[in-house]
Design an enzyme around this catalytic site. Structure first.
Site, PDB file in Angstrom:
ATOM      1  N   ASP A  90     -12.829   3.869  -1.109  1.00  0.00           N
ATOM      2  CA  ASP A  90     -13.588   3.260  -2.296  1.00  0.00           C
ATOM      3  C   ASP A  90     -13.972   4.456  -3.151  1.00  0.00           C
ATOM      4  O   ASP A  90     -14.865   5.446  -2.639  1.00  0.00           O
ATOM      5  CB  ASP A  90     -14.865   2.665  -1.588  1.00  0.00           C
ATOM      6  CG  ASP A  90     -15.776   2.139  -2.892  1.00  0.00           C
ATOM      7  OD1 ASP A  90     -15.551   2.415  -4.145  1.00  0.00           O
ATOM      8  OD2 ASP A  90     -16.925   1.372  -2.460  1.00  0.00           O
ATOM      9  N   LYS A  97     -17.837   2.773 -14.521  1.00  0.00           N
ATOM     10  CA  LYS A  97     -18.584   3.812 -14.000  1.00  0.00           C
ATOM     11  C   LYS A  97     -17.991   5.098 -14.628  1.00  0.00           C
ATOM     12  O   LYS A  97     -18.679   6.177 -14.513  1.00  0.00           O
ATOM     13  CB  LYS A  97     -18.537   3.842 -12.643  1.00  0.00           C
ATOM     14  CG  LYS A  97     -19.167   2.653 -11.997  1.00  0.00           C
ATOM     15  CD  LYS A  97     -19.417   2.691 -10.411  1.00  0.00           C
ATOM     16  CE  LYS A  97     -19.828   1.585  -9.659  1.00  0.00           C
ATOM     17  NZ  LYS A  97     -21.330   1.169 -10.051  1.00  0.00           N
ATOM     18  N   CYS A 116     -27.185  -2.522  -3.254  1.00  0.00           N
ATOM     19  CA  CYS A 116     -26.180  -3.255  -2.579  1.00  0.00           C
ATOM     20  C   CYS A 116     -25.589  -2.512  -1.391  1.00  0.00           C
ATOM     21  O   CYS A 116     -24.471  -2.228  -1.144  1.00  0.00           O
ATOM     22  CB  CYS A 116     -24.869  -3.334  -3.517  1.00  0.00           C
ATOM     23  SG  CYS A 116     -25.186  -4.508  -4.938  1.00  0.00           S
ATOM     24  N   GLN A 162     -17.674   5.833  -7.120  1.00  0.00           N
ATOM     25  CA  GLN A 162     -18.618   7.009  -7.324  1.00  0.00           C
ATOM     26  C   GLN A 162     -17.923   8.233  -7.468  1.00  0.00           C
ATOM     27  O   GLN A 162     -18.322   9.058  -8.432  1.00  0.00           O
ATOM     28  CB  GLN A 162     -19.917   6.936  -6.295  1.00  0.00           C
ATOM     29  CG  GLN A 162     -20.516   5.560  -6.322  1.00  0.00           C
ATOM     30  CD  GLN A 162     -21.418   5.543  -7.330  1.00  0.00           C
ATOM     31  OE1 GLN A 162     -21.955   6.619  -8.087  1.00  0.00           O
ATOM     32  NE2 GLN A 162     -21.767   4.237  -7.815  1.00  0.00           N
ATOM     33  N   HIS A 209     -21.053   0.350   0.232  1.00  0.00           N
ATOM     34  CA  HIS A 209     -21.639  -0.788  -0.701  1.00  0.00           C
ATOM     35  C   HIS A 209     -21.082  -2.188  -0.046  1.00  0.00           C
ATOM     36  O   HIS A 209     -20.169  -2.165   0.737  1.00  0.00           O
ATOM     37  CB  HIS A 209     -20.852  -0.426  -2.110  1.00  0.00           C
ATOM     38  CG  HIS A 209     -21.461  -1.117  -3.204  1.00  0.00           C
ATOM     39  ND1 HIS A 209     -21.031  -2.419  -3.229  1.00  0.00           N
ATOM     40  CD2 HIS A 209     -22.143  -0.751  -4.056  1.00  0.00           C
ATOM     41  CE1 HIS A 209     -21.432  -2.700  -4.392  1.00  0.00           C
ATOM     42  NE2 HIS A 209     -22.281  -1.895  -5.112  1.00  0.00           N
TER      43      HIS A 209
END
Length: 407
Positions: free
Chosen positions: A201, A227, A365, A204, A122
């Site tokens: 990261d 999220k 993104c 997700q 991202h």
């Protein structure tokens, strides 16, 4: 198995109509809808319990501080972090990554050091490192992505050098849905380069599976509340304690100091050293309710439900002529990104909206990744705890209708 209809009743958003059609929300990868327990907690806190934290000597301030700091404990247990001080509150995954990049720049990186990321990142895990490389000349390298949508880990040994100081990579691609074998990657790196800083990261992945930062052995892990069915404007940075004293404060201001004089400042101990100013108090409290909610449902149950939806949706979408899915790794989260020959993604997304179907279109993104696959724009359907096979059927019906209208 989940009682999906009971779960859907927890999300008031799903009761509404869009363009006269029942809403079908397939954009959880961008931001998830909120259950009643989160909405109620936010309303209750603003109505009855609001006060600033850490600074007041009165009852309401004590209560707000207790709830705010209680969330830190909830997050610590959720991630299985060793110490409470390793949990830092931020505005989201993006700020968490920027915090690490900025805080390590002066005292950790030297001119010519290398940062290794991947082609599937991202923008939030690309741009901060590019910005840092303008302040101090650093080299950014990328782990390539295969045609199947997986990291080409055979390239890793040649990319790792003595000058490699940090590796930052996504746990789960927001475009491809690929779940990277983070634990195995970290083990491989640690064998020859035990001191490299490793950031994950988890924006997700945190929604779809259990995460144990001690088991992963990462140095940093970031995720966003919104999220995870929680509030917007709140994120978490897990930072292993050994890095706390090497990291400079990201921002200066109130609540991150021990003593300020006209000449100098001494900083508070972590995590407060990295939490300048009045935080999103109510948002943090909402995060704790979101975590309690998904834990109550069970992360294994959520994963099983979403995997069943993923398989059903993948099979169903492949019945559409000319449709191509980007990323078909054997290890995927419930995210499907696709293109259809002869149709622009934005046109499809606009017509789907007229049927009440919410999908994401564009580059998500992740422009370097789409350039890798030579596509300018795609459609993405991302599934959450509240989605059903009927939602998938509506998507297929909506796509077929849109294609007929556009022909």
């Amino acid at each position: 198995m989940l009682d999906i209809q009971n779960i859907r009743r927890d999300f008031p958003f799903l009761k509404q109509m869009v363009h006269g059609k029942p809403v079908v929300f397939l954009d959880t990868g961008a931001s998830a809808q909120k259950p009643n327990v989160v909405i109620d907690a936010v309303k209750e806190s603003y109505t009855n319990d609001y006060a600033n934290v850490h600074r007041g000597v009165y009852y309401l301030s004590d209560q707000a501080t207790e709830k705010y700091e209680g969330t830190r404990k909830v997050v610590q247990n959720f991630l299985n972090a060793e110490k409470l001080e390793e949990i830092i509150f931020t505005k989201g995954t993006t700020e968490s990554i920027n915090l690490v990049a900025s805080s390590l720049l002066d005292d950790y990186f030297e001119v010519g050091d290398e940062i290794l990321i991947t082609e599937m990142e991202h923008h939030a895990n690309i741009v901060p490192w590019q910005l840092m490389s303008k302040h101090k000349p650093l080299v950014i390298k990328y782990i390539p992505v295969t045609d199947k949508g997986e990291l080409d880990l055979s390239a890793l040994p040649s990319l790792l050098k003595a000058k490699t100081k940090l590796i930052s990579l996504t746990h789960c691609s927001n475009v491809l849905g690929t779940i990277n074998p983070i634990k195995e990657i970290i083990q491989q790196i640690r064998q020859n380069y035990p001191d490299i800083a490793i950031m994950v990261d988890g924006a997700q992945s945190i929604v779809h599976q259990k995460v144990d930062v001690r088991d992963l052995d990462c140095d940093f892990f970031a995720f966003s509340s919104h999220k995870l069915y929680g509030t917007t404007g709140v994120g978490v940075l897990y930072a292993k304690e050994k890095w706390h004293w090497l990291m400079s404060p990201y921002q200066g201001g109130g609540d991150m100091i021990k003593l300020v004089t006209m000449q100098q400042t001494t900083f508070a101990d972590p995590p407060y050293k990295f939490e300048a100013g009045t935080p999103d108090i109510i948002g943090v409290i909402g995060l704790s309710k979101a975590i309690e909610y998904v834990q109550g449902v069970g992360m294994d149950n959520i994963s099983a439900h979403e995997q069943a939806l993923l398989q059903y949706a993948t099979k169903s979408l492949k019945t559409i002529p000319g449709l191509r899915i980007l990323g078909e790794s054997e290890h995927k989260a419930a995210v499907i990104t696709f293109v259809i020959d002869g149709f622009h993604a934005n046109d499809l997304g606009t017509l789907l909206d007229l049927s009440g179907i919410c999908v994401r279109t564009g580059h998500h993104c992740a422009q370097p990744l789409l350039q890798r696959f030579n596509v300018p724009s795609t459609v993405r359907a991302s599934f959450g705890i509240y989605n059903t096979q009927e939602d998938v059927d509506a998507l297929i019906k909506g796509l077929n209708k849109a294609m007929k209208m556009l022909n």
